[in-house]
Design an enzyme around this catalytic site. Structure first.
Site, PDB file in Angstrom:
ATOM      1  N   HIS A  62       0.821  -1.203   0.000  1.00  0.00           N
ATOM      2  CA  HIS A  62       0.000   0.000   0.000  1.00  0.00           C
ATOM      3  C   HIS A  62       0.861   1.261   0.000  1.00  0.00           C
ATOM      4  O   HIS A  62       1.990   1.238   0.455  1.00  0.00           O
ATOM      5  CB  HIS A  62      -0.879   0.055   1.249  1.00  0.00           C
ATOM      6  CG  HIS A  62      -1.722  -1.152   1.452  1.00  0.00           C
ATOM      7  ND1 HIS A  62      -1.913  -1.714   2.686  1.00  0.00           N
ATOM      8  CD2 HIS A  62      -2.434  -1.916   0.587  1.00  0.00           C
ATOM      9  CE1 HIS A  62      -2.710  -2.765   2.577  1.00  0.00           C
ATOM     10  NE2 HIS A  62      -3.031  -2.914   1.310  1.00  0.00           N
ATOM     11  N   LYS A  72       6.408   6.611   6.484  1.00  0.00           N
ATOM     12  CA  LYS A  72       6.021   5.809   7.648  1.00  0.00           C
ATOM     13  C   LYS A  72       7.265   5.395   8.421  1.00  0.00           C
ATOM     14  O   LYS A  72       8.315   5.137   7.835  1.00  0.00           O
ATOM     15  CB  LYS A  72       5.282   4.538   7.206  1.00  0.00           C
ATOM     16  CG  LYS A  72       3.981   4.797   6.492  1.00  0.00           C
ATOM     17  CD  LYS A  72       3.358   3.514   5.990  1.00  0.00           C
ATOM     18  CE  LYS A  72       2.069   3.799   5.242  1.00  0.00           C
ATOM     19  NZ  LYS A  72       1.537   2.594   4.608  1.00  0.00           N
ATOM     20  N   TYR A 132       2.817   1.827  13.261  1.00  0.00           N
ATOM     21  CA  TYR A 132       3.404   2.726  12.277  1.00  0.00           C
ATOM     22  C   TYR A 132       2.950   4.151  12.474  1.00  0.00           C
ATOM     23  O   TYR A 132       1.813   4.436  12.740  1.00  0.00           O
ATOM     24  CB  TYR A 132       3.202   2.259  10.841  1.00  0.00           C
ATOM     25  CG  TYR A 132       1.811   1.904  10.403  1.00  0.00           C
ATOM     26  CD1 TYR A 132       1.100   2.730   9.532  1.00  0.00           C
ATOM     27  CD2 TYR A 132       1.220   0.707  10.811  1.00  0.00           C
ATOM     28  CE1 TYR A 132      -0.166   2.384   9.095  1.00  0.00           C
ATOM     29  CE2 TYR A 132      -0.039   0.358  10.374  1.00  0.00           C
ATOM     30  CZ  TYR A 132      -0.731   1.203   9.516  1.00  0.00           C
ATOM     31  OH  TYR A 132      -1.983   0.856   9.094  1.00  0.00           O
ATOM     32  N   ASP A 170      -6.877  -6.722  -0.599  1.00  0.00           N
ATOM     33  CA  ASP A 170      -5.472  -6.989  -0.945  1.00  0.00           C
ATOM     34  C   ASP A 170      -5.314  -8.130  -1.938  1.00  0.00           C
ATOM     35  O   ASP A 170      -4.296  -8.220  -2.608  1.00  0.00           O
ATOM     36  CB  ASP A 170      -4.662  -7.284   0.324  1.00  0.00           C
ATOM     37  CG  ASP A 170      -4.316  -6.021   1.096  1.00  0.00           C
ATOM     38  OD1 ASP A 170      -4.665  -4.910   0.636  1.00  0.00           O
ATOM     39  OD2 ASP A 170      -3.703  -6.145   2.175  1.00  0.00           O
TER      40      ASP A 170
END
Length: 181
Positions: A62, A72, A132, A170
């Site tokens: 992603h 991130k 994250y 996904d």
């Protein structure tokens, strides 16, 4: 903290300096000023996310695109994950390359994934809690993605293919060649 470059441009492993004694340990997980001094990159984060997953779960690949792109800073708080960053910046010398690292509470490593990179992880332990930090807010309409088993990227997720657990979303992501990034 030590900042170690990865083979991907602008992607770093952060290794803390740990102070241990008979009471336990202490370490500074992140220091924005030190990070910026050592990398020249912005380390200001505005959103924290946590996920819990079981063995075989694979989340990714992603990213956020355009003005909502996100860098991130990721770590594993419980269990073991194989974390993957993919350089999707077409003007980068490492475009189309990936890097993976095992993250655990024991090694206390973090991976800095810059803007323009795809990101995903696979869970290698019975369960894992993954953290994250993001430097921009999530914006659904700015999502980009690449399917986890893309033939061009050929990522080794450290899991047998028949053990991979994906969300419906996904399991239907576009390929690298379709450039949804």
């Amino acid at each position: 903290m030590k900042i170690k470059p990865t083979p991907l441009q602008d992607c770093y492993i952060i290794e803390p300096t740990i102070f241990e004694d008979e009471r336990g340990y202490f370490y500074e997980k992140f220091n924005e000023q030190k990070f910026e001094e050592l990398t020249g990159m912005n380390g200001h984060f505005v959103q924290d996310n946590i996920s819990k997953s079981s063995y075989g779960v694979l989340r990714g690949i992603h990213l956020q695109k355009g003005e909502h792109a996100q860098a991130k800073l990721v770590s594993c708080l419980e269990g073991k994950v194989f974390d993957v960053a993919v350089d999707l910046r077409e003007d980068s010398p490492t475009f189309g390359q990936w890097f993976g690292v095992e993250l655990t509470p024991e090694n206390k490593l973090q991976l800095y994934v810059p803007r323009g990179f795809g990101h995903g992880f696979s869970v290698l332990s019975e369960t894992a809690i993954f953290s994250y930090k993001c430097d921009n807010f999530y914006h659904k309409e700015s999502e980009g993605s690449v399917i986890w088993n893309d033939k061009d990227l050929n990522i080794d997720w450290k899991l047998p293919a028949d053990k991979v657990l994906l969300s419906e979303k996904d399991s239907q992501l576009p390929t690298f060649a379709e450039k949804n990034f």
